[in-house]
Design a protein around this motif. Structure first.
Motif, short mmCIF file in Angstrom:
data_model
loop_
_atom_site.label_atom_id
_atom_site.label_comp_id
_atom_site.label_asym_id
_atom_site.label_seq_id
_atom_site.Cartn_x
_atom_site.Cartn_y
_atom_site.Cartn_z
N GLU A 55 53.67 28.45 36.28
CA GLU A 55 54.08 27.08 36.60
C GLU A 55 54.80 27.08 37.94
O GLU A 55 55.36 28.10 38.36
CB GLU A 55 55.01 26.52 35.51
N ARG A 65 55.09 33.18 33.26
CA ARG A 65 56.05 33.06 32.16
C ARG A 65 56.94 34.29 32.06
O ARG A 65 58.10 34.21 31.67
CB ARG A 65 55.31 32.83 30.84
N TYR A 108 53.09 21.02 35.22
CA TYR A 108 54.20 21.40 34.35
C TYR A 108 55.43 21.66 35.21
O TYR A 108 55.32 22.06 36.37
CB TYR A 108 53.83 22.61 33.51
N THR A 111 59.48 25.11 33.68
CA THR A 111 60.38 25.64 32.65
C THR A 111 59.64 26.23 31.46
O THR A 111 60.27 26.74 30.53
CB THR A 111 61.34 24.55 32.14
N PHE A 112 58.31 26.12 31.45
CA PHE A 112 57.48 26.60 30.35
C PHE A 112 57.86 25.95 29.02
O PHE A 112 57.77 26.55 27.96
CB PHE A 112 57.51 28.14 30.25
N SER A 113 58.28 24.69 29.10
CA SER A 113 58.68 23.93 27.91
C SER A 113 57.64 22.88 27.53
O SER A 113 57.86 22.11 26.59
CB SER A 113 60.02 23.25 28.17
N GLY A 114 56.53 22.82 28.27
CA GLY A 114 55.49 21.82 27.98
C GLY A 114 55.75 20.47 28.63
O GLY A 114 54.99 19.53 28.43
N VAL A 115 56.80 20.36 29.42
CA VAL A 115 57.15 19.10 30.09
C VAL A 115 56.37 18.99 31.39
O VAL A 115 56.34 19.93 32.18
CB VAL A 115 58.67 19.04 30.36
#
Length: 151
Positions: A55, A65, A108, A111-115
């Motif tokens: 990301e 990640r 994205y 933050t690798f949070s799916g946001v």
């Protein structure tokens, strides 16, 4: 016939980070009206299939990640796609939305949070600057309408 760049994953090529694809059936309509040039900037940049997801962070750098800086790979892939676009005098591209390479309107948030956030991927940004008209799997209907109206 006019040439068009298309994210290879949308064509069914297993080049996504997880080794799968994002095939969309509507792409078959496009194949009837354009010479397709498949691209995967991440593969062209030397990243493996499969690979750790990446990301773009708030500083514009691309990290996997696992925390590896893969910005160089994304820039190399972008440069190779730009060279292809210039060589073939490409005017249009269909790219995978939300991808750190190909996202046109959103990516994205790093933050690798799916946001997701408003913004463009590394390759999409440069293709826009080059003057290409960019479509995604989510805006493909506008290109299909354009084709069917003009033919």
């Amino acid at each position: 016939m006019e040439k068009i760049l298309v994210s290879a994953c949308l064509l069914g090529e297993n080049c996504k980070y997880n080794g799968k694809n994002n095939y969309i059936e509507k792409i078959e309509i496009i194949k009837k009206h354009f010479d397709i040039i498949p691209i995967c900037p991440e593969s062209l940049g030397g990243l493996s299939i499969p690979r750790d997801p990446s990301e773009i962070n708030k500083n514009g750098l691309v990290y996997s990640r696992k925390g590896k800086d893969v910005t160089k790979n994304f820039v190399l892939g972008k440069n190779r796609v730009i060279n292809i676009a210039k060589y073939f005098k490409i005017k249009k591209a269909i790219l995978k939305e939300r991808s750190p390479s190909c996202g046109v309107n959103s990516v994205y948030d790093g933050t690798f949070s799916g946001v997701t956030i408003k913004g463009s991927g590394i390759t999409a940004t440069s293709l826009k600057e080059l003057g290409l008209t960019l479509y995604t799997e989510e805006t493909l209907d506008s290109l299909i309408n354009e084709i069917t109206t003009n033919n």
